[in-house]
Design a protein around this motif. Structure first.
Motif, PDB file in Angstrom:
ATOM      1  N   ARG A 155       0.471   4.230  -2.677  1.00 26.43           N
ATOM      2  CA  ARG A 155       0.192   5.598  -2.243  1.00 26.43           C
ATOM      3  C   ARG A 155       1.209   6.561  -2.866  1.00 26.43           C
ATOM      4  NH1 ARG A 155      -3.065   6.944   1.931  1.00 26.43           N
ATOM      5  NH2 ARG A 155      -1.686   8.712   2.385  1.00 26.43           N
TER       6      ARG A 155
ATOM      7  N   LEU B 191       0.827  -1.209   0.000  1.00 28.95           N
ATOM      8  CA  LEU B 191       0.000   0.000   0.000  1.00 28.95           C
ATOM      9  C   LEU B 191       0.860   1.258   0.000  1.00 28.95           C
ATOM     10  CD1 LEU B 191      -2.727   1.434   0.160  1.00 28.95           C
ATOM     11  CD2 LEU B 191      -2.637   1.140   2.657  1.00 28.95           C
TER      12      LEU B 191
ATOM     13  N   GLU C  41      -9.809  -3.452  -0.234  1.00 29.61           N
ATOM     14  CA  GLU C  41      -9.688  -2.780   1.058  1.00 29.61           C
ATOM     15  C   GLU C  41      -9.219  -1.333   0.970  1.00 29.61           C
ATOM     16  OE1 GLU C  41      -7.173  -5.213   3.509  1.00 29.61           O
ATOM     17  OE2 GLU C  41      -8.281  -7.054   3.001  1.00 29.61           O
ATOM     18  N   HIS C  42      -8.584  -0.936  -0.137  1.00 31.18           N
ATOM     19  CA  HIS C  42      -7.950   0.386  -0.157  1.00 31.18           C
ATOM     20  C   HIS C  42      -8.254   1.210  -1.401  1.00 31.18           C
ATOM     21  CE1 HIS C  42      -5.646  -0.729   3.389  1.00 31.18           C
ATOM     22  NE2 HIS C  42      -5.267  -1.839   2.773  1.00 31.18           N
TER      23      HIS C  42
ATOM     24  N   THR D   5      -7.290  14.482  -3.168  1.00 39.09           N
ATOM     25  CA  THR D   5      -6.719  15.421  -2.203  1.00 39.09           C
ATOM     26  C   THR D   5      -5.423  16.024  -2.724  1.00 39.09           C
ATOM     27  OG1 THR D   5      -7.723  14.213  -0.361  1.00 39.09           O
ATOM     28  CG2 THR D   5      -5.860  15.648   0.154  1.00 39.09           C
TER      29      THR D   5
ATOM     30  N   ASP E 292     -10.966   2.956  -2.447  1.00 38.96           N
ATOM     31  CA  ASP E 292     -11.544   4.277  -2.176  1.00 38.96           C
ATOM     32  C   ASP E 292     -10.537   5.187  -1.485  1.00 38.96           C
ATOM     33  OD1 ASP E 292     -14.002   3.745  -3.360  1.00 38.96           O
ATOM     34  OD2 ASP E 292     -14.856   2.928  -1.524  1.00 38.96           O
ATOM     35  N   GLU E 293      -9.720   4.629  -0.615  1.00 33.98           N
ATOM     36  CA  GLU E 293      -8.678   5.418   0.053  1.00 33.98           C
ATOM     37  C   GLU E 293      -7.703   6.008  -0.963  1.00 33.98           C
ATOM     38  OE1 GLU E 293      -4.682   4.447   2.702  1.00 33.98           O
ATOM     39  OE2 GLU E 293      -6.388   3.064   2.795  1.00 33.98           O
ATOM     40  N   LEU E 294      -7.318   5.213  -1.960  1.00 28.86           N
ATOM     41  CA  LEU E 294      -6.380   5.705  -2.964  1.00 28.86           C
ATOM     42  C   LEU E 294      -7.027   6.745  -3.871  1.00 28.86           C
ATOM     43  CD1 LEU E 294      -4.605   2.331  -3.810  1.00 28.86           C
ATOM     44  CD2 LEU E 294      -3.587   4.310  -2.647  1.00 28.86           C
TER      45      LEU E 294
ATOM     46  N   ASP F   8      -9.375   8.809  -2.851  1.00 29.22           N
ATOM     47  CA  ASP F   8      -9.390  10.007  -1.996  1.00 29.22           C
ATOM     48  C   ASP F   8      -8.027  10.682  -1.982  1.00 29.22           C
ATOM     49  OD1 ASP F   8     -12.058   9.790  -1.274  1.00 29.22           O
ATOM     50  OD2 ASP F   8     -11.655   8.634   0.541  1.00 29.22           O
ATOM     51  N   LEU F   9      -6.963   9.882  -1.922  1.00 29.88           N
ATOM     52  CA  LEU F   9      -5.607  10.444  -1.921  1.00 29.88           C
ATOM     53  C   LEU F   9      -5.345  11.206  -3.215  1.00 29.88           C
ATOM     54  CD1 LEU F   9      -2.706  10.704  -0.795  1.00 29.88           C
ATOM     55  CD2 LEU F   9      -2.201   8.495  -1.885  1.00 29.88           C
TER      56      LEU F   9
ATOM     57  N   THR G  98     -14.674  12.241  -5.402  1.00 30.78           N
ATOM     58  CA  THR G  98     -14.231  10.860  -5.440  1.00 30.78           C
ATOM     59  C   THR G  98     -15.254   9.977  -6.145  1.00 30.78           C
ATOM     60  OG1 THR G  98     -12.965  11.167  -3.401  1.00 30.78           O
ATOM     61  CG2 THR G  98     -13.486   8.913  -4.033  1.00 30.78           C
TER      62      THR G  98
END
Length: 417
Positions: free
Chosen positions: A148, A144, A304-305, A315, A307-309, A311-312, A327
């Motif tokens: 990122r 991850l 698992e990640h 941002t 949506d997080e990526l 969002d990153l 997003t």
């Protein structure tokens, strides 16, 4: 290259602005073939300069667009054209991300003959991690952190372009043509053939269940077979939609998979990266770049990640002066791109995997050591199964419904949030 020697390199480097007119390459110390890659022949080059300097690299990487010994690899010779146009831009002061320093780049469109010479990345030396092959994320302690770093770099480049902090040459070297972009990479199969390929993949999954995600059930393939005709019917609408909102269009790396990056940790321990292998660089929908970066990531990261990526990316894009994307919009763009791209290029994967690596038929899983012997087979299997897994878990059909409800057949921007 060997015959022309140091004299040619001196002339080439001077013409490109890599060395001063008073400096020269005095000797080729090493020129050794570099195996691997999908296009052109590549070499490791080491040189000496008349006037060495800390900012002059002596270890270089040479990439030719042509491979006269392999017709299949030689077919990809046109990918270098954009990379050569990108090389001078990457040398501009304030270029936002790390790329291999370009020393020379030239290309002849008529023959597809090109030459690119850059800094050689010292993998495994001075804090730089060893090179990471694609589709082997299970070897990594913290994949991850690397993704990122890649996603942040893509956002920083896109933001710098969108905020007009890159040279005006970007528009001249990489003009964006929405109509041409929408016409690229068409789905090459008609409806009956697509349904035949889906049934073929379903048979592959039934025969080798250990090689595919558990989500790829007979019920899933039956649903996909029912849904696929609508994507073929509305392909033009989907692609017009993906090219219609200029906030999503930026200069991007097309294939920033983990094997096209190098990684190190900064003083705070945060993973950083540089990006190399810029073939087919252009202005594109940023969702295309994100798929190019994440397509070889393992299922756990997608589940698992994802949506997080996203969002990153959103941002970092905003923080670096780029447009404000939602997003939810970015996820919709990615889903629709992955759907059409996968139907165009990935449905023939079972036959390609077994032809390139017959031993795959007896492999215990995608992580079986046999897949280390063929990157092509490993990538075909992994990326195609991730495409299908996303079709199952992301509900591409619902995304198509949202677009059709918002824009109909006319095309045009739509915001979901």
């Amino acid at each position: 290259m060997r015959a022309l020697g140091a004299g040619f390199l001196t002339e080439a480097f001077r013409s490109f602005g890599s060395i001063a007119a008073t400096n020269s390459v005095t000797r080729i110390v090493r020129l050794e073939e570099c195996p691997g890659g999908s296009t052109g022949q590549k070499f490791f080059l080491a040189v000496e300069y008349a006037q060495p300097a800390p900012d002059l690299h002596t270890d270089l990487f040479v990439k030719f667009s042509r491979d006269f010994t392999n017709p299949l690899r030689d077919r990809g010779r046109y990918e270098m054209e954009a990379e050569v146009r990108f090389a001078p831009l990457s040398r501009l002061p304030g270029f936002p991300i790390r790329v291999p320093v370009a020393y020379f780049a030239d290309y002849e469109h008529e023959s597809g003959t090109g030459l690119l010479i850059t800094q050689q990345i010292a993998f495994g030396v001075d804090g730089i991690e060893p090179h990471q092959p694609k589709c082997l994320d299970h070897d990594l302690e913290d994949p991850l952190a690397r993704y990122r770093a890649i996603v942040a770099a893509l956002a920083q480049l896109a933001a710098t372009h969108k905020s007009a902090r890159l040279s005006a040459e970007v528009e001249a070297r990489f003009p964006f043509d929405a109509q041409a972009a929408a016409a690229s990479d068409p789905i090459r199969h008609d409806g009956p053939r697509l349904r035949e390929l889906i049934r073929g993949y379903a048979q592959f999954a039934a025969t080798y269940p250990q090689l595919v995600p558990s989500s790829l059930t007979p019920a899933f393939f039956a649903r996909m077979e029912r849904e696929v005709g609508r994507f073929l019917q509305h392909e033009t609408t989907i692609k017009r939609f993906l090219q219609s909102d200029r906030d999503f269009i930026a200069l991007c790396h097309w294939n920033a998979n983990i094997d096209n990056a190098w990684f190190w940790r900064d003083a705070s321990g945060t993973m950083q990266c540089g990006l190399m292998d810029w073939g087919r660089v252009r202005q594109m929908n940023v969702a295309y770049a994100l798929w190019g970066a994440l397509s070889a990531a393992h299922q756990e990261l997608w589940d698992e990640h994802f949506d997080e990526l996203l969002d990153l990316f959103v941002t970092e894009l905003r923080a670096n002066g780029g447009p404000s994307l939602a997003t939810a919009d970015l996820r919709l763009h990615m889903d629709l791109y992955v759907a059409t791209m996968g139907l165009a290029w990935l449905m023939e994967a079972p036959a390609k995997v077994l032809s390139r690596l017959p031993a795959a038929a007896t492999a215990s899983s995608q992580r079986d050591p046999v897949f280390r012997t063929s990157e092509a087979a490993r990538a075909q299997l992994h990326i195609s199964t991730m495409f299908l897994h996303l079709w199952q878990t992301h509900d591409f059909a619902a995304g198509l419904d949202r677009v059709l409800a918002g824009i109909g057949e006319g095309g045009g921007p739509q915001k979901t949030a």
